[in-house]
Design a protein around this motif. Structure first.
Motif, PDB file in Angstrom:
ATOM      1  N   SER A  38       0.869  -1.182   0.000  1.00 22.08           N
ATOM      2  CA  SER A  38       0.000   0.000   0.000  1.00 22.08           C
ATOM      3  C   SER A  38       0.906   1.233   0.000  1.00 22.08           C
ATOM      4  CB  SER A  38      -0.912   0.004   1.223  1.00 22.08           C
ATOM      5  OG  SER A  38      -0.148   0.121   2.417  1.00 22.08           O
ATOM      6  N   ALA A  39       0.302   2.408  -0.020  1.00 26.23           N
ATOM      7  CA  ALA A  39       1.140   3.607  -0.083  1.00 26.23           C
ATOM      8  C   ALA A  39       0.425   4.827   0.478  1.00 26.23           C
ATOM      9  CB  ALA A  39       1.562   3.876  -1.523  1.00 26.23           C
ATOM     10  N   LEU A  40       1.261   5.758   0.963  1.00 25.48           N
ATOM     11  CA  LEU A  40       0.811   7.114   1.283  1.00 25.48           C
ATOM     12  C   LEU A  40       1.335   8.015   0.176  1.00 25.48           C
ATOM     13  CD1 LEU A  40       1.650   7.641   5.085  1.00 25.48           C
ATOM     14  CD2 LEU A  40      -0.533   6.980   4.062  1.00 25.48           C
ATOM     15  N   GLU A  82       6.173   5.394   9.498  1.00 21.21           N
ATOM     16  CA  GLU A  82       5.548   4.128   9.862  1.00 21.21           C
ATOM     17  C   GLU A  82       4.883   4.225  11.228  1.00 21.21           C
ATOM     18  OE1 GLU A  82       5.252   1.092   8.307  1.00 21.21           O
ATOM     19  OE2 GLU A  82       6.012   1.959   6.454  1.00 21.21           O
ATOM     20  N   SER A  83       5.544   4.872  12.166  1.00 17.71           N
ATOM     21  CA  SER A  83       4.996   5.009  13.513  1.00 17.71           C
ATOM     22  C   SER A  83       3.820   5.985  13.544  1.00 17.71           C
ATOM     23  CB  SER A  83       6.095   5.480  14.467  1.00 17.71           C
ATOM     24  OG  SER A  83       5.574   5.740  15.751  1.00 17.71           O
ATOM     25  N   LYS A  84       4.005   7.138  12.916  1.00 13.77           N
ATOM     26  CA  LYS A  84       2.983   8.187  12.963  1.00 13.77           C
ATOM     27  C   LYS A  84       1.686   7.742  12.287  1.00 13.77           C
ATOM     28  CE  LYS A  84       4.097  12.470  12.654  1.00 13.77           C
ATOM     29  NZ  LYS A  84       4.578  13.807  12.244  1.00 13.77           N
ATOM     30  N   GLY A  87       8.605  16.196  11.613  1.00  9.24           N
ATOM     31  CA  GLY A  87       9.625  15.185  11.870  1.00  9.24           C
ATOM     32  C   GLY A  87       9.720  14.111  10.814  1.00  9.24           C
ATOM     33  N   GLU A  88       9.109  14.349   9.628  1.00  5.44           N
ATOM     34  CA  GLU A  88       9.049  13.312   8.601  1.00  5.44           C
ATOM     35  C   GLU A  88      10.195  13.386   7.590  1.00  5.44           C
ATOM     36  OE1 GLU A  88       4.161  13.462   8.672  1.00  5.44           O
ATOM     37  OE2 GLU A  88       5.363  14.816   7.449  1.00  5.44           O
ATOM     38  N   ASP A  95       1.989  17.900   2.396  1.00  7.21           N
ATOM     39  CA  ASP A  95       3.260  17.275   2.045  1.00  7.21           C
ATOM     40  C   ASP A  95       3.970  16.817   3.323  1.00  7.21           C
ATOM     41  OD1 ASP A  95       5.416  16.423   0.581  1.00  7.21           O
ATOM     42  OD2 ASP A  95       6.088  18.416  -0.031  1.00  7.21           O
ATOM     43  N   PHE A  96       4.917  15.902   3.184  1.00 11.90           N
ATOM     44  CA  PHE A  96       5.768  15.559   4.316  1.00 11.90           C
ATOM     45  C   PHE A  96       6.593  16.790   4.685  1.00 11.90           C
ATOM     46  CE2 PHE A  96       6.039  11.008   2.424  1.00 11.90           C
ATOM     47  CZ  PHE A  96       4.779  10.718   2.914  1.00 11.90           C
TER      48      PHE A  96
END
Length: 641
Positions: free
Chosen positions: A515-517, A621-623, A607-608, A601-602
């Motif tokens: 899957s994807a973001l 992954e955590s967020k 913190g991304e 956007d990231f």
């Protein structure tokens, strides 16, 4: 156009010296009246010669010693990529100290960690916001003797906040005596640390990589093997000086070669000033070329159908021409004729955007799509991909003129050696391998084993010796079906399908499928919304100006505006089409079957992203753990291509 030297090959100095300070001193002696730096003040570009640069750095060196620092002490520099950064950095080297660059826009906690961990004794800082964070970071750290603002105006604003705030005039007094300078340089050994570079920390706390004088000078002694430079060459610089490649290969490399540079007044001014400076050399991270290509695509989308057809024709011609060029073959007559037409209609304008004189572009630090490389090569803008890492003194592989294989990072540069481990990891050995991590013998031992640096990158070496990087070893996805997938392959396949996409994050470890973001590209998304009356054109103008002034900024106003656009049916359909097109370029097991489009956007603020704009995968992954769970558990929650 700025005046540099005659069109004759440069004379490199690294082989004649044993320290960075000695190389700088020799450059000032050999090229005293040649241009070293160009800065824009008002509407005019002003020249600083190598002799002037050297004398100012000697003043800094004496000032640091007068403040109570001694050889081997760490000095941190935090500020924009401009002449003062360079002068301070070489002042540190002339005084026999160790330079530490800190990226702008770092949180206070990160600054404190680096200053405290490195035992930094002085911080040289520009900008009131940055200086405020520095003062907060050094509170209670008795090791820090001085915080020196770059300007007198900033000093006056800060003087009452901390007794260690020191006027910049302290670094602009009498220059260091030549005899004492020579004694300092003679005492430095090749294995002594020259600079301390803290890694981006994509998976944890940053580690301080110790890069020695010997490391850097050995690399620069090979510079003539992979860079053909002339005295009339001119570079244009804006990347952060804390960036390892900008600092070592760019800045120290220019001292080695004597090539001049022009510093952009700001990131927002880069495109405009590029046309004024007209550089012949240009180095940047792939993101710049990706954004340039995306901007071209966006502009074409807004044009008439015939104009779009012309661009599509030019893209086809560019890719065909690039394949002949990288093989060193002349274009067939039919392609030569088509290229001449495409050049007149499209390519010339693209080259002019980069000043019209650039003959060599260098990029690295992240993958760049083959189709983007082929377009630029076909347009006459030769983008050479290189590879390296901080722990190997920045660069170990490069595509070189006459030896180019697009899609690879080139061949290993002598005297370095490379090999692929049994698990596919790229290993490096040679004099450019770093000294180790500061105060972290355990991490050093885990990274350098039997002389081989374990890069953490997965790659392959073809029969001709060209290295192809697949992904980071720690990033590999192992699906529930046991298939190994390199997320970068998936992400790049999708990201390069549409300029509306800024970033893609592939997910699928221990999952039944990938899957994807998808993170939307801010400027393109705003323009898309304005064209459909989802956002007022005046607001778009304001937000775009904000982004141009600070491309890393992601304000709440920007995020709110983007959120109005990403749910629009036309936008959603574009995303579905991009994922479908991306899937067509990868193996079936790698296909993205479901995805979510974020409304922003990231960003570094969340913190991304690292300061070098690399995605922090563990943070994402955590967020977004709950969001990923919903993708797999809730039918209808995610989009499907």
């Amino acid at each position: 156009m700025l005046n540099t030297g005659p069109h004759v090959p440069v004379v490199y100095l690294a082989k004649e010296v044993t320290t960075l300070g000695a190389m700088f001193r020799l450059r000032a002696k050999r090229s005293p009246n040649s241009a070293a730096i160009f800065e824009k003040r008002g509407t005019e570009w002003h020249e600083t010669t190598w002799a002037q640069f050297y004398d100012q750095a000697r003043q800094v060196a004496q000032g640091l010693l007068d403040l109570g620092l001694k050889a081997g002490d760490r000095v941190a520099i935090l500020g924009p990529t401009k002449a003062p950064w360079a002068i301070y950095d070489m002042g540190v080297q002339l005084a026999g100290m160790v330079g530490l660059g800190i990226y702008p826009m770092q949180p206070t906690e990160q600054i404190r960690f680096m200053v405290e961990h490195s035992d930094t004794r002085a911080v040289l800082v520009d900008g009131e916001d940055e200086a405020t964070k520095v003062l907060e970071a050094v509170a209670g750290l008795d090791q820090v003797l001085a915080v020196v603002p770059w300007t007198e105006d900033l000093y006056r604003k800060l003087a009452d906040r901390d007794e260690r705030v020191t006027a910049p005039s302290a670094l602009a007094g009498e220059p260091l005596d030549e005899e004492q300078l020579e004694q300092i340089q003679r005492a430095i050994m090749p294995l002594d640390t020259a600079i301390l570079i803290y890694t981006s920390g994509t998976t944890g706390a940053p580690k301080g990589a110790m890069i020695t004088h010997g490391n850097i000078l050995s690399l620069l002694s090979s510079q003539d093997e992979f860079l053909e430079l002339y005295e009339d060459d001119l570079s244009f610089n804006f990347l952060p000086m804390a960036h390892a490649a900008e600092r070592v290969l760019g800045f120290f490399g220019r001292i080695n070669s004597g090539v001049a540079t022009a510093y952009a007044t700001s990131v927002a001014a880069v495109l405009h000033e590029m046309k004024e400076v007209r550089p012949t050399l240009f180095g940047s991270v792939p993101r710049i070329f990706e954004k340039a290509y995306a901007k071209i695509q966006s502009e074409v989308e807004a044009k008439s159908a015939p104009a779009q057809q012309v661009f599509a024709f030019a893209v086809r011609v560019a890719r065909q021409a690039a394949r002949y060029r990288q093989q060193g073959q002349p274009l067939p007559l039919w392609l030569k004729a088509q290229h001449a037409v495409a050049d007149r209609l499209v390519f010339r304008e693209v080259r002019d955007a980069f000043g019209g004189r650039a003959r060599q572009f260098v990029t690295g630090a992240a993958p760049i799509a083959l189709e983007i490389l082929e377009f630029f090569w076909g347009a006459g803008l030769d983008v050479y991909e290189v590879y390296g890492m901080t722990e190997a003194t920045v660069v170990t592989h490069a595509n070189l003129p006459g030896h180019v294989r697009l899609g690879t990072v080139g061949k290993v540069l002598e005297p370095m050696e490379h090999r692929i481990a049994d698990d596919g990891e790229v290993l490096l050995r040679g004099p450019w391998v770093f000294k180790g991590y500061f105060k972290d013998a355990e991490a050093t031992a885990a990274t350098v084993i039997d002389g081989w640096l374990h890069t953490g990158d997965i790659g392959t070496i073809d029969l001709d010796g060209y290295l192809r990087i697949t992904d980071r070893k720690k990033h590999l996805i192992i699906t529930g079906g046991g298939k190994n997938i390199a997320p970068a392959t998936v992400e790049n396949a999708i990201k390069n399908q549409d300029p509306l996409i800024s970033q893609v994050h592939a997910h699928g470890d221990k999952r039944p499928y990938v899957s994807a973001l998808i993170a939307p590209s801010p400027i393109e998304t705003l323009e898309f919304g304005a064209d459909r009356d989802l956002i007022a054109r005046e607001q778009v103008t304001t937000l775009v100006a904000e982004l141009m002034a600070n491309p890393a900024a992601r304000s709440e106003a920007l995020n709110t505006a983007m959120a109005k656009v990403v749910g629009h049916p036309d936008f959603v359909e574009r995303m579905k089409a991009a994922v479908r097109a991306g899937n067509a370029h990868i193996a079936r097991v790698e296909w993205v079957k479901r995805f979510v489009v974020l409304n922003r956007d990231f960003s570094q603020e969340h913190g991304e992203l690292t300061p070098t704009m690399k995605v922090k995968r563990k943070v994402l992954e955590s967020k977004h753990a709950k969001l990923f769970d919903r993708i797999y558990r809730e039918g209808g929650f995610a989009l499907e291509p």
